[in-house]
Design a protein around this motif. Structure first.
Motif, mmCIF file in Angstrom:
data_model
loop_
_atom_site.group_PDB
_atom_site.id
_atom_site.type_symbol
_atom_site.label_atom_id
_atom_site.label_comp_id
_atom_site.label_asym_id
_atom_site.label_seq_id
_atom_site.Cartn_x
_atom_site.Cartn_y
_atom_site.Cartn_z
ATOM 1 N N ASP A 69 0.821 -1.205 0.000
ATOM 2 C CA ASP A 69 0.000 0.000 0.000
ATOM 3 C C ASP A 69 0.863 1.266 0.000
ATOM 4 O O ASP A 69 0.516 2.258 -0.635
ATOM 5 N N VAL A 70 1.958 1.236 0.723
ATOM 6 C CA VAL A 70 2.849 2.396 0.776
ATOM 7 C C VAL A 70 3.445 2.663 -0.600
ATOM 8 O O VAL A 70 3.549 3.821 -1.034
ATOM 9 N N GLU A 71 3.835 1.620 -1.301
ATOM 10 C CA GLU A 71 4.393 1.800 -2.646
ATOM 11 C C GLU A 71 3.339 2.361 -3.602
ATOM 12 O O GLU A 71 3.668 3.176 -4.472
ATOM 13 N N VAL A 72 2.101 1.968 -3.446
ATOM 14 C CA VAL A 72 1.027 2.514 -4.283
ATOM 15 C C VAL A 72 0.833 4.000 -3.977
ATOM 16 O O VAL A 72 0.669 4.818 -4.887
ATOM 17 N N GLU A 73 0.858 4.353 -2.687
ATOM 18 C CA GLU A 73 0.709 5.753 -2.309
ATOM 19 C C GLU A 73 1.836 6.607 -2.872
ATOM 20 O O GLU A 73 1.608 7.716 -3.376
ATOM 21 N N VAL A 74 3.044 6.104 -2.796
ATOM 22 C CA VAL A 74 4.194 6.826 -3.340
ATOM 23 C C VAL A 74 4.062 6.937 -4.858
ATOM 24 O O VAL A 74 4.314 8.002 -5.440
ATOM 25 N N LEU A 75 3.640 5.868 -5.490
ATOM 26 C CA LEU A 75 3.494 5.842 -6.945
ATOM 27 C C LEU A 75 2.501 6.898 -7.426
ATOM 28 O O LEU A 75 2.772 7.623 -8.389
ATOM 29 N N VAL A 76 1.382 7.013 -6.756
ATOM 30 C CA VAL A 76 0.350 7.954 -7.193
ATOM 31 C C VAL A 76 0.743 9.395 -6.866
ATOM 32 O O VAL A 76 0.547 10.299 -7.663
ATOM 33 N N GLY A 77 1.332 9.631 -5.709
ATOM 34 C CA GLY A 77 1.601 10.990 -5.280
ATOM 35 C C GLY A 77 2.924 11.587 -5.704
ATOM 36 O O GLY A 77 3.117 12.799 -5.610
ATOM 37 N N ILE A 78 3.834 10.769 -6.192
ATOM 38 C CA ILE A 78 5.188 11.253 -6.482
ATOM 39 C C ILE A 78 5.250 12.163 -7.709
ATOM 40 O O ILE A 78 6.215 12.913 -7.867
ATOM 41 N N ILE A 79 4.220 12.146 -8.525
ATOM 42 C CA ILE A 79 4.272 12.967 -9.746
ATOM 43 C C ILE A 79 4.364 14.448 -9.408
ATOM 44 O O ILE A 79 4.963 15.227 -10.150
#
Length: 167
Positions: A69-79
């Motif tokens: 879940d943390v990797e998904v959060e980083v993936l979506v918000g890192i842009i």
């Protein structure tokens, strides 16, 4: 001194016509500037489009790549963080190749990032695609308002610039 007053009264005595009381005519909107403003504002929608697509695709990405879940959060918000690189580079790039071609470069960069994300087979490859797409988003957020301001005539500049933020 007396002759100065006589000249003024002579010119003020001409009969007024109905056209003298009409309000000043508004300038017509420059269609080229309006079209350029609309196209430039469409480039600013890249961020919203990307976040919308990624929020829907995150469920499937998490399942296919087996990420947390943390990797998904980083993936979506890192842009948003990655777009800072595009913002930092956009000024110098636009001075080098011009505003219009910088917008074209931003679109091509975003497209390349979308292709990289589409063909990603692991999390690291997906993050590289996000970086490339984020750089394109940063370019557009920096250059689109500047390009619109340069293309617009002074009489409609404010209207066309605010158009960027309404769309």
């Amino acid at each position: 001194m007396a002759s100065l007053g006589a000249e003024n009264t002579a010119t003020d005595q001409r009969p007024k016509t109905l056209a003298d009381f009409d309000p000043p005519q508004k300038q017509k909107l420059n269609k080229f500037a309006f079209a350029c403003s609309i196209l430039a504002s469409m480039t600013s929608m890249f961020l919203g489009y990307d976040i919308g697509v990624m929020s829907g695709a995150a469920i499937y990405i998490k399942k296919d790549l087996k990420i947390s879940d943390v990797e998904v959060e980083v993936l979506v918000g890192i842009i948003n963080l990655y777009s800072l690189f595009g913002v930092a580079a956009a000024g110098r790039t636009s001075d080098w190749i011009g505003r219009r071609y910088t917008i074209v470069l931003a679109g091509a960069t975003f497209f390349a990032g979308a292709l990289l994300m589409g063909f990603a087979t692991n999390y690291a490859f997906l993050m590289v695609g996000r970086f490339v797409a984020g750089t394109g988003v940063g370019y557009t957020h920096m250059i689109a308002p500047v390009y619109t301001a340069e293309v617009s005539p002074a009489s409609s500049r404010g209207f066309l610039i605010i158009n960027l933020y309404l769309l």
